[in-house]
Structure formats: structure tokens, C-alpha cells
Design an enzyme around this catalytic site. Structure first.
Site, mmCIF file in Angstrom:
data_model
loop_
_atom_site.group_PDB
_atom_site.id
_atom_site.type_symbol
_atom_site.label_atom_id
_atom_site.label_comp_id
_atom_site.label_asym_id
_atom_site.label_seq_id
_atom_site.Cartn_x
_atom_site.Cartn_y
_atom_site.Cartn_z
ATOM 1 N N ASP A 233 -67.403 -6.198 -0.764
ATOM 2 C CA ASP A 233 -66.369 -5.359 0.118
ATOM 3 C C ASP A 233 -66.650 -4.721 0.635
ATOM 4 O OD1 ASP A 233 -65.356 -5.164 2.210
ATOM 5 O OD2 ASP A 233 -63.182 -6.121 1.675
ATOM 6 N N LYS B 106 -66.474 -4.578 9.689
ATOM 7 C CA LYS B 106 -66.312 -2.364 10.790
ATOM 8 C C LYS B 106 -66.980 -2.448 11.505
ATOM 9 C CE LYS B 106 -62.465 -1.010 8.647
ATOM 10 N NZ LYS B 106 -61.705 -1.343 7.622
ATOM 11 N N PHE C 217 -58.518 -2.208 -0.760
ATOM 12 C CA PHE C 217 -58.020 -3.007 -0.052
ATOM 13 C C PHE C 217 -59.265 -3.919 1.229
ATOM 14 C CE2 PHE C 217 -57.928 -3.102 5.029
ATOM 15 C CZ PHE C 217 -56.491 -3.275 5.193
HETATM 16 C C1 LIG Z 1 -60.773 -2.238 6.934
HETATM 17 C C2 LIG Z 1 -61.404 -3.385 5.891
HETATM 18 C C3 LIG Z 1 -60.842 -4.304 5.442
HETATM 19 C C4 LIG Z 1 -59.855 -4.785 6.904
HETATM 20 O O1 LIG Z 1 -60.432 -5.515 7.936
HETATM 21 P P1 LIG Z 1 -59.645 -5.936 9.371
HETATM 22 O O2 LIG Z 1 -61.053 -6.160 10.300
HETATM 23 O O3 LIG Z 1 -59.227 -4.949 9.637
HETATM 24 O O4 LIG Z 1 -59.749 -7.350 9.068
HETATM 25 C C5 LIG Z 1 -61.469 -4.742 4.315
HETATM 26 N N1 LIG Z 1 -62.436 -4.081 3.721
HETATM 27 C C6 LIG Z 1 -62.252 -3.595 3.572
HETATM 28 C C7 LIG Z 1 -62.904 -2.695 2.326
HETATM 29 C C8 LIG Z 1 -62.170 -2.784 5.234
HETATM 30 O O5 LIG Z 1 -62.343 -1.701 4.771
#
Ligand SMILES: *Cc1c(COP(=O)(O)O)cnc(C)c1O
Length: 399
Positions: free
Chosen positions: A220, A249, A135
Site C-alpha cells: 500500500d 494521495k 492504515f
Molecule cells: C490515506 C491512506 C489510505 C486511504 O486513502 P483515502 O483516499 O483516504 O481513502 C489508505 N492507505 C494509506 C497508506 C493511506 O495513507
């Protein structure tokens, strides 16, 4: 009192599957709804409220900053932005920072950076290999990058330039690598996709392959970063150093923020090639600096390790008690519990009724990502509530 939930149904786009409470206040690991009911928060805004709700260090920094300077454009230097960038560089393996407003904006920017690198150093290569179950965010390009059909199908045709291959399979990455490949982008631990832990040596093998082929490794760490797994960044526990890393986050304890970090050689944006109106503004950066500084100065990573292990032990104990729990996995304060059937919704709802907020990860699993400042007392309370809920799960008790 207004019926807020009815008004939401009338005015807000129905994109979220919300639980039926309206939250109005938070302190530490506790939140209160508009009826005065209190809940122990093991969701923490999806791993966002690192220092819990309204931590004095964050409230203080934001209050000071909001009175001094909220926003100016990035055509000027501002102090909180520079202080936060310095703090991140001095405590990571990366050399440069670009600040933005969210996770998806960070990963999207990281892919743009990798494409610039491909144009400059890899004969125009632009493709990014990502993993199934990953994600990376919600923009069209990041939906294309995220290897989950449920996010992709509603929006086809998707931007090209991404190849999704099986997670934890180095051979799949090798097979997908070609002359167009410029980078591999992975979450060290897949968060949203299931709290999926990488196999032994996987990330090292990926890094080795990237070095061999001259590709960039993008990690990420939007969910795993900022101490969530027990080290400031998860890569530190896997013996790898990314060329590019994304954060968001948990970085500012709830104030929206995101970051792209890069090694000097991968930091190839020239003036004007990337930008942001709000990104790196004084208010968000003051919250980010206060959060990261507090985590470093108070050895919060050690707390995450200890309390995380304590949570794991407690969840493992429940797993031994209830046969319908088929797995417990995670690292630090990012943990999941898997069931043998689609029990997540009923468990989440029953926990809510008993005063505990947990996250439905998928129909058969729940996720725990409490504030990083919790202690054993909060874990004991959460485990007690969860035990009570599991013991009354219809037709499922005993084992
Ligand atoms: C939550 C998340 C995103 C997206 O972040 P947003 O602030 O919702 O755009 C991208 N990568 C990872 C691993 C995430 O947990």
C-alpha cells in the site's frame, strides 16, 4: 462575510477535528484563509498536493481537459486514462493498472484482486495478513484490514478475512500464515499509524516468505508512493517488488484518484469482475498524468531526497536542543517528530498561529508532509517557526 465555521457546525457531520481556519486559496507551498492570513503548508492535504497548490502544469492540464471532455463511461476508451496507465507501468515494476477514486477504493480493490487470485490459484484462499498500526482506508473491509482498534471498535462486527499481526515482525506473519492465506498487505512505511519505518530486511523477509508460500505481496503505497520518500515508489529503496501496489494521495496533486497496479500474473480480474463509474475518468487522469510526468521530467525525486535530508537534519538539530523531543523519523518528505508527552495539539495550534501548518499524527507526535517541490528556503522558514513554538512550549524550554 458568512461565518463559515458556524455553518459547518450546523450542517456538516462532525467527523473531523478541524483547525479554526477556513482556507480559500493556495499557491505553491502557501495557502491563505478567508481573513487573508497566509500559511506555509507542511500538511499538503495529507500528502496529496505533490506539486504544491495550483501548480501550472496541473492547472493547465485540467483546464485543457475540462474544456475537451470531463467524463464518459468506462464502456469507452479515453486517452488520458491510457496515457496515465502507460506512464505508471513504464516507471514501475508492475504491468497493469486499474484506476479508481480514492485510497480506500484502491486497497479494497487490491484485496478483491488477491481473493480472485486465491480462488484461481490457491485453492480458494482468501485471508489477507496485515500489520498492527497500519492504515488502509475507511470502508468496512479496509477498517477490518487496518490494524488499529480505534478505527475498528465503532463498527463491529467487521468483515472477516483479515489477520492483523505485529508490524516489523516476520515471525508473526509466518505464524499467521495458513491454508486460507492468499496475501500479505503492508505499507512500506506506515504513514497514518506513526511514520513507522520498517526494520532492516523486514520487507525482504516478507517478500521471501510470500514467494516460498505462493502468496501475493500487496504494498500500500498510497502515502509513500509518487516520490514522497525520495524514489518514485518506496519499494525501490527496500529491494523488494510487490505483486500488487496501491496508489492514491499524491498522484494527481489534489484531484481525487486512486490506482491498483499488478504484475501480469496477479492481474486476474476478468471482464465484469471489478469496475468504477468515475474511476479513471479523463479529468482525474489528466491531473494524474500531468503530476507524474512533471515529477519524472524534473527529477523531483532528487529534490525530495536533498530537501528531505535537509529537513531531517533540521529536525534532528531541534531534537538536540529540546529534551522533550524524543524522536525524529521518516524518509524523504514524510517525517515525524515525537514528544515525551501529549504536546502535539498545542504545538500544532501554536504553529498555526505563527503561520505554519503541520499535522497532529497522534497526541504525542506531529507529521510533516510538505509539497515535493519545496526548497531549503521553505524548510528554513518552517524550522524557524517550529523552533519559536518549541522554545515557548510552557515549562518545557531548554535542554
Ligand atoms: C490515506 C491512506 C489510505 C486511504 O486513502 P483515502 O483516499 O483516504 O481513502 C489508505 N492507505 C494509506 C497508506 C493511506 O495513507
Amino acid at each position: 462575510m458568512s461565518n463559515w465555521q458556524e455553518l459547518e457546525h450546523k450542517y456538516y457531520m462532525p467527523t473531523f477535528d478541524r483547525l479554526p481556519i477556513t482556507l480559500v486559496r493556495g499557491q505553491g507551498a502557501t495557502v491563505w484563509d478567508d481573513n487573508g492570513h497566509q500559511y506555509l503548508d507542511f500538511v499538503a492535504g495529507w500528502a496529496v498536493n505533490s506539486l504544491g497548490h495550483c501548480h501550472p502544469a496541473v492547472v493547465g492540464a485540467v483546464t485543457e481537459q475540462v474544456k475537451a471532455l470531463i467524463h464518459v463511461s468506462n464502456s469507452f476508451y479515453t486517452i488520458p486514462q491510457i496515457k496515465l496507465a502507460e506512464l505508471l507501468v513504464n516507471n514501475s515494476c508492475l504491468d497493469r493498472v486499474f484506476l479508481c477514486n480514492s485510497g480506500t477504493e484502491a486497497t479494497e480493490g487490491a484485496v478483491k484482486l488477491a481473493r480472485r487470485y486465491g480462488h484461481l490459484h490457491l485453492n480458494g484462499a482468501y485471508e489477507v495478513i496485515t500489520a498492527t498500526g497500519s492504515f488502509h482506508g475507511r470502508t468496512l473491509a479496509m477498517v477490518s484490514a487496518s490494524g488499529q482498534p480505534k478505527f475498528q471498535k465503532p463498527y463491529i462486527p467487521l468483515p472477516s478475512g483479515f489477520i492483523n499481526v505485529e508490524f516489523n515482525n516476520i515471525e508473526a506473519i509466518k505464524a499467521a500464515t495458513g491454508s486460507r492465506t492468499c496475501a500479505v498487505m503492508l505499507e512500506p512505511i506506515q504513514g497514518e499509524g506513526g511514520v513507522n519505518i520498517p526494520g532492516d530486511g523486514y520487507l525482504k523477509a516478507v517478500l521471501e516468505w510470500c514467494r516460498q508460500k505462493g502468496l501475493l505481496l500487496i504494498l500500500d503505497e498510497i502515502q509513500t508512493g509518487i516520490a514522497r520518500t525520495g524514489t518514485l515508489f518506496a519499494y525501490q529503496q527496500y529491494g523488494v517488488e510487490p505483486d500488487i501496489m496501491t496508489l492514491a494521495k499524491g498522484m494527481a496533486s489534489g484531484v481525487p484518484i486512486g490506482a491498483i497496479l499488478a504484475k501480469e500474473r496477479a492481474s486476474v480480474f476478468a471482464r465484469g469482475e471489478h469496475g468504477s463509474t468515475f474511476g479513471g475518468n479523463p479529468l482525474a487522469c489528466a491531473a494524474g498524468y500531468a503530476t507524474v510526468k512533471f515529477i519524472l521530467d524534473n527529477n523531483i525525486t532528487q529534490n525530495v531526497k536533498e530537501v528531505g535530508q535537509y529537513l531531517t537534519d533540521g529536525l534532528d538539530k531541534l531534537k538536540r536542543e529540546y529534551r522533550f523531543i524524543t524522536g525524529v523519523r521518516g524518509l524523504g518528505l514524510l517525517q515525524a517528530m515525537e514528544f515525551d508527552s501529549d504536546l502535539a495539539q498545542s504545538v500544532v495550534t501554536a504553529c498555526l498561529d505563527s503561520g505554519l501548518l503541520v499535522n497532529k499524527l497522534k497526541p504525542s507526535a506531529i507529521r510533516f508532509m510538505p509539497p515535493l517541490i519545496i526548497g531549503r528556503k521553505e524548510v528554513d522558514e518552517a524550522l524557524g517557526i517550529l523552533d519559536g513554538v518549541l522554545s515557548t512550549t510552557p515549562g518545557k524550554a531548554g535542554g
